[in-house]
Design a protein around this motif. Structure first.
Motif, PDB file in Angstrom:
ATOM      1  N   SER A  59       0.835  -1.193   0.000  1.00  0.00           N
ATOM      2  CA  SER A  59       0.000   0.000   0.000  1.00  0.00           C
ATOM      3  C   SER A  59       0.878   1.254   0.000  1.00  0.00           C
ATOM      4  O   SER A  59       2.008   1.237   0.482  1.00  0.00           O
ATOM      5  CB  SER A  59      -0.931  -0.002   1.211  1.00  0.00           C
TER       6      SER A  59
ATOM      7  N   LYS B 196      -2.799   3.497  -3.252  1.00  0.00           N
ATOM      8  CA  LYS B 196      -2.659   2.163  -3.827  1.00  0.00           C
ATOM      9  C   LYS B 196      -2.813   1.189  -2.663  1.00  0.00           C
ATOM     10  O   LYS B 196      -2.180   1.349  -1.617  1.00  0.00           O
ATOM     11  CB  LYS B 196      -1.302   1.979  -4.488  1.00  0.00           C
TER      12      LYS B 196
ATOM     13  N   VAL C 152      -4.630  -5.310  -7.068  1.00  0.00           N
ATOM     14  CA  VAL C 152      -4.066  -3.993  -6.785  1.00  0.00           C
ATOM     15  C   VAL C 152      -5.150  -2.961  -7.080  1.00  0.00           C
ATOM     16  O   VAL C 152      -5.695  -2.910  -8.176  1.00  0.00           O
ATOM     17  CB  VAL C 152      -2.807  -3.704  -7.630  1.00  0.00           C
TER      18      VAL C 152
ATOM     19  N   GLN D 275      -6.278   0.976  -7.225  1.00  0.00           N
ATOM     20  CA  GLN D 275      -5.888   2.387  -7.341  1.00  0.00           C
ATOM     21  C   GLN D 275      -7.128   3.209  -7.000  1.00  0.00           C
ATOM     22  O   GLN D 275      -8.162   3.065  -7.652  1.00  0.00           O
ATOM     23  CB  GLN D 275      -5.428   2.722  -8.761  1.00  0.00           C
TER      24      GLN D 275
ATOM     25  N   ASN E 116      -6.398  -3.475 -10.992  1.00  0.00           N
ATOM     26  CA  ASN E 116      -5.494  -4.007 -12.018  1.00  0.00           C
ATOM     27  C   ASN E 116      -6.114  -5.182 -12.752  1.00  0.00           C
ATOM     28  O   ASN E 116      -6.744  -6.044 -12.156  1.00  0.00           O
ATOM     29  CB  ASN E 116      -4.175  -4.450 -11.378  1.00  0.00           C
TER      30      ASN E 116
END
Length: 162
Positions: A40, A57, A78, A80, A97
């Motif tokens: 993170s 993140k 992941v 964002q 992602n």
């Protein structure tokens, strides 16, 4: 087809204090360290008198994901996350992602009795044939779990600061 999401959390602290935390760089770093997951990071942080914007993140290890999601991603999840806050309200955009889709929504933080109530209203859309609806449901559920954890963290963080 998109999935609507509406989630409420409450805090024993005033809306002013919760909003103050949500726009505090130290709070964000502390929150990520405590519950941000794998790798993170606070990617960016910009604060003016009128508005605060930041990008986070966050990560979820593949072993904590359902097998269908793990297969679609080919590894860790992941996230964002971009938030912009002004005058007790905010917007959020979340991209994941390897997933052609996103969550978009808005936050409000309002006084509620002796504390406050934070509400996320938004929409999750994933454009993957056959799997999109399942991923939208999973993302909406995980967002609710994450918001509950963040709300708990915020209440404790504020309590520790008097």
């Amino acid at each position: 087809m998109a999935r609507r999401i509406e989630h409420h959390t409450t805090s024993p602290h005033s809306a002013e204090k919760v909003f103050g935390a949500m726009t505090d760089e130290t709070y964000l770093r502390d929150r990520l360290a405590a519950i941000g997951g794998t790798n993170s990071a606070l990617i960016s942080f910009d604060k003016t008198d009128e508005r605060t914007s930041y990008q986070l993140k966050q990560g979820v290890p593949a072993e904590h994901l359902p097998s269908a999601v793990k297969a679609a991603l080919g590894g860790d999840l992941v996230i964002q996350r971009t938030e912009t806050w002004a005058a007790g309200a905010g917007t959020v955009e979340v991209a994941v992602n390897g997933v052609p889709g996103r969550l978009e929504g808005s936050f409000t933080v309002l006084d509620n009795g002796s504390g406050s109530k934070t509400t996320l209203t938004g929409e999750v859309k994933v454009s993957i044939p056959l799997l999109g609806g399942k991923l939208e449901k999973l993302i909406a559920e995980q967002v609710a779990v994450l918001l509950d954890k963040e709300s708990e963290f915020t209440s404790e963080w504020l309590a520790n600061r008097g």
